[in-house]
Enzyme design. Structure first.
Site, PDB file in Angstrom:
ATOM      1  CG  ASP A 177       7.958   9.346   2.735  1.00 24.87           C
ATOM      2  OD1 ASP A 177       7.228   9.298   1.739  1.00 24.87           O
ATOM      3  OD2 ASP A 177       7.548   9.269   3.903  1.00 24.87           O
ATOM      4  NE  ARG A 178      13.651  15.553   1.243  1.00 24.36           N
ATOM      5  CZ  ARG A 178      13.331  16.810   1.516  1.00 24.36           C
ATOM      6  NH1 ARG A 178      13.357  17.717   0.567  1.00 24.36           N
ATOM      7  NH2 ARG A 178      12.968  17.155   2.738  1.00 24.36           N
TER       8      ARG A 178
END
Length: 249
Positions: A90-91
């Site tokens: 995930d970012r």
């Protein structure tokens, strides 16, 4: 810090491979991430929080994949070298991330991925009653791209998350987490639904808590090298702010 555990008999081969690789000019070296290891088949990095793994509709250039593709092409627009995505973080999740340099390496890693050991470190809200265990559920996703557990196995995908408590404070717990499956937002959803959301999770976490980066870090990754078959383990040091929740005052 990067620790690489590797079969000692083959270690000299990797040193030789690294020496044979031409050094990348400083101006083409990647920024915003740290390369932990590189050879002719793979690149392993420590991804910083806030950096996408691959492009999205709202961001195409500031991604780990784009930065590393430019890196292996040494700034040449004519270069046809490609980098292949094996898995994603995930970012807002930091830590160990691996890319393949060829379709063959990618396919090999994809085939073994279910058996790859993936360990994370996270800070969650509250004190867990059970200090270790495995969370199992079936995960589904709605139209708003939110992931949640469902009781009907036909409507979701099996997700398993193993954990143990490493340290506790008055309001927080530090966890070591092993992903037994790799579903979207799995760790964040499982602990949110357990009543212990991750610190800094603005999607599944506590509403109205002070703004903070997501306290989730890909700490260890163990897999077999796609060419030699030798087992490799990479470690990305846990960000210092994780420990700040457990400083004695």
């Amino acid at each position: 810090m990067c620790i690489i555990f590797i079969d000692t008999f083959r270690y000299t081969d990797y040193i030789r491979t690294m020496k044979e690789m031409k050094p990348i000019p400083y101006r083409h070296r990647p920024r915003g991430l740290t390369i932990l290891y590189e050879d002719q088949d793979i690149i392993v990095i420590d991804k910083s929080a806030g950096l996408l793994t691959v492009k999205a509709t709202y961001e195409k250039e500031k991604t780990a994949h784009h930065i590393l593709t430019n890196y292996i092409r040494k700034g040449s627009f004519k270069s046809k070298k490609q980098l292949f995505v094996v898995h994603r973080l995930d970012r807002d999740t930091s830590g160990v991330l691996v890319f393949a340099k060829s379709p063959e390496a990618k396919e090999n890693l994809k085939l073994q991925w279910k058996g790859v050991k993936k360990k994370y470190v996270a800070v969650v809200h509250g004190i867990l009653t059970e200090k270790s265990g495995t969370i199992t559920s079936y995960l589904a996703e709605n139209e708003d791209y939110e992931v949640f557990s469902v009781k009907d196995s036909r409507k979701g995908e099996l997700a398993k998350t193993r954990y143990k408590v490493l340290k506790e404070a008055k309001r927080f717990s530090l966890l070591e987490i092993e992903l037994l499956t790799g579903k979207k937002n799995q760790i964040r959803v499982h602990f949110s639904e357990k009543g212990h959301p991750l610190v800094g999770d603005d999607k599944y976490g506590k509403k109205g808590e002070p703004k903070s980066r997501l306290a989730l870090h890909s700490h260890y990754l163990t897999f077999k090298h796609p060419r030699t078959g030798k087992e490799l383990t990479f470690e990305a040091e846990v960000p210092g702010f994780f420990k700040s929740y457990f400083d004695e005052t």
